[in-house]
Design an enzyme around this catalytic site. Structure first.
Site: not given
Ligand code: GLU
Length: 424
Positions: A114
Site C-alpha cells: 500500500k
Molecule cells: N485500494 C483497493 C483496495 O483497498 C484496490 C487495490 C488494488 O486494486 O490493488 O483493495
C-alpha cells in the site's frame, strides 16, 4: 504516528494495532504453520519519501509519502495509493497488511502492499496534483514495477492519477509499462468494470450473506457511510435489487429518509462540493445519529476505525458489509458477534476492486481485452467461491467470518512462506 513506532508496538487504537489483534485471533487455527505467524506481524519493507513540489504561487511545498510492501510470499505486492491529510506510515502498514490477507482470501497470485501521501488533494490545483503524483511515483520507482509491486487507486486517487503514475514510471524506464499500475483509464490498458468493481463485490458478498440470513433484499433498509466509488456503487446495486437506501453519510454530513433516498438525484449532488448534505430529498441529522438509524444492512465504506464499541452497541443492522478497509475495531467486532450481527469482513467484502485489478493486469500482459460481461461473471465466481469456502471454515470452527477469512488466507500465505524457505 507513535514517536517510538516499531512493527510490534502499535499506537493504541491504531489500524496497525487492530490488524495485529486480528492476526492473534487466527493463530490457534493455523496448526503447524503457526510457527511462521510472526511473519504476518512485520512488513517486509517500508519506504518513506520526501515529495517536494513547486506550487502555483512559487512556494516550495514538501509532502511525506510512503510505500509499504507487507508480504510478497505469494506474488508481487499489490495495493492502492491513498492521498489524505491524515495518512501515516503506521496506517499504510495496516492497509498493506490487509492487502496481503485480501489477495490471499480470494486466491489472487499477489502479496500485499500500500502507498500514501499525507496531503489534502482538495487543496491542490490540477497541476500541483500532477506534480505530487509524478514526484511520488519517481521516488517509489525504486521498489515498484509490473512484476514487483503494482499500485492502484484508493481513497482520493483515480484513473487520471494512475495514468500519470504509469507515464512517470514509463518515462523513467524507457518503455510503456501499462502493467505497473491498475485502475487506469480504458484507452491506457484499463479494464472494463474496474471502476465499479469494489462496490459490485460489496453487493455480491452482501447478497449472498443476506440469502444465508434469510433477509429479503426487496424492501431491506440500507445505511451507507462514505459515498465515493465504493459506497455509491454498492448503494445503486442494492437499490436495483429492491432495497431502500435509508441513510447516507459523507464528509459533508448525514441525510436520512425512511422511505428511501432518491439515488438518481443524490449521487450527482454528492459529487459536487455541496456533497450529500446538499441533497434536499431527506432530513439532515447530526452525524452520530447515523449509527442508530433503523436499518437491516450497514455499509461502512469510508475510513478505518468507524465502528467503535459505542456504535456497535447502537446499530440496528443485522448485517454489516465492510466496504472500507478496517472500519471495525476489535472490541466492536466482539460486541457485534455477541449481538448476533453478521459482519462480512473487509478482506473479502471489498476484494472486488483488487480482483478486477488482477484481471486488468492479466489483460495488459496478454494485450487482449475482455468484454464487461466476462469480467463481471468472473468477478462473481471468484467472490462467491471465496465466500463459500470462508463460510464453511467459520461453520466448522464456530468462529466469525473475519477469523475464518484470516484462517483461509493466512494458511495460503504461510504455506507459501514455508515452501519457499528462509533465505539465506
Ligand atoms: N485500494 C483497493 C483496495 O483497498 C484496490 C487495490 C488494488 O486494486 O490493488 O483493495
Amino acid at each position: 504516528m507513535s514517536e517510538k513506532l516499531s512493527f510490534v508496538h502499535p499506537t493504541p487504537n491504531s489500524p496497525w494495532g487492530t490488524y495485529l489483534q486480528q492476526v492473534d485471533r487466527v493463530v490457534p487455527y493455523l496448526g503447524d504453520l503457526a510457527k511462521w505467524a510472526e511473519t504476518l506481524k512485520r512488513p517486509k519493507r517500508a519506504l518513506i519519501v520526501d515529495v517536494p513540489i513547486e506550487m502555483d504561487d512559487g512556494r516550495i511545498a514538501h509532502y511525506e509519502g510512503y510505500r509499504v510492501q507487507h508480504n510478497m510470499s505469494r506474488g508481487p505486492g499489490k495495493g492502492g495509493v491513498r492521498f489524505h491529510p491524515d495518512v501515516t506510515l503506521e496506517e499504510v502498514m495496516a492497509l498493506s497488511a490487509w492487502m496481503t490477507v485480501k489477495t490471499a482470501a480470494v486466491n489472487l497470485p499477489y502479496g500485499g502492499a500500500k502507498g500514501g501521501i499525507r496531503v489534502d488533494p482538495k487543496k491542490l490545483s490540477l497541476k500541483e496534483l500532477e506534480k505530487v503524483t509524478r514526484r511520488y511515483t519517481s521516488e517509489i520507482g525504486i521498489i515498484i514495477g509490473p512484476h514487483t509491486d503494482i499500485p492502484a487507486p484508493d481513497v482520493n486517487t483515480n484513473g487520471q492519477i494512475m495514468a500519470w503514475m504509469m507515464d512517470t514510471y514509463s518515462m523513467n524506464t524507457g518503455g510503456t509499462a501499462t502493467g505497473v499500475v491498475t485502475g487506469k483509464p480504458l484507452h491506457l490498458g484499463g479494464s472494463l468494470g474496474r471502476v465499479k468493481a469494489t462496490g459490485r463485490g460489496v453487493f455480491v458478498t452482501g447478497r449472498e450473506a443476506a440469502r444465508r440470513l434469510g433477509l429479503d433484499l426487496r424492501g431491506a433498509r440500507v445505511a451507507v457511510q462514505g459515498f465515493g466509488n465504493v459506497g455509491s456503487v454498492a448503494a445503486e446495486l442494492f437499490a436495483e435489487a429492491g432495497a431502500k437506501i435509508v441513510a447516507v453519510q459523507d464528509h459533508t454530513g448525514t441525510v436520512v429518509n425512511e422511505n428511501g433516498l432518491d439515488l438518481e438525484k443524490l449521487i450527482p449532488i454528492s459529487r459536487t462540493p455541496a456533497g450529500a448534505a446538499g441533497f434536499e430529498g431527506g432530513d439532515k441529522v447530526p452525524n452520530e445519529q447515523f449509527w442508530e438509524v433503523a436499518c437491516d444492512i450497514l455499509i461502512p465504506a469510508a475510513l478505518e476505525g468507524q465502528i467503535t464499541a459505542e456504535r456497535a452497541k447502537k446499530t440496528k443492522a443485522k448485517l454489516v458489509l465492510e466496504g472500507a478497509n478496517g472500519p471495525t475495531v476489535p472490541e466492536a467486532d466482539d460486541i457485534l458477534a455477541e449481538r448476533g450481527v453478521l459482519v462480512v469482513p473487509d478482506v473479502i467484502c471489498n476484494a472486488g476492486g483488487v480482483t478486477v485489478s488482477y484481471f486488468e493486469w492479466v489483460q495488459d500482459f496478454s494485450s487482449f481485452f475482455w468484454d464487461e460481461d466476462e469480467i463481471n461473471v468472473r468477478l462473481d465466481r471468484i467472490m462467491m467461491n471465496a465466500l463459500n469456502q470462508i463460510w464453511d471454515t467459520a461453520d466448522k470452527h464456530k468462529i466469525t467470518l473475519r477469523t475464518a477469512t484470516y484462517a483461509v488466507a493466512c494458511e495460503r500465505i504461510l504455506m507459501a512462506r514455508q515452501e519457499r524457505g528462509l533465505y539465506p
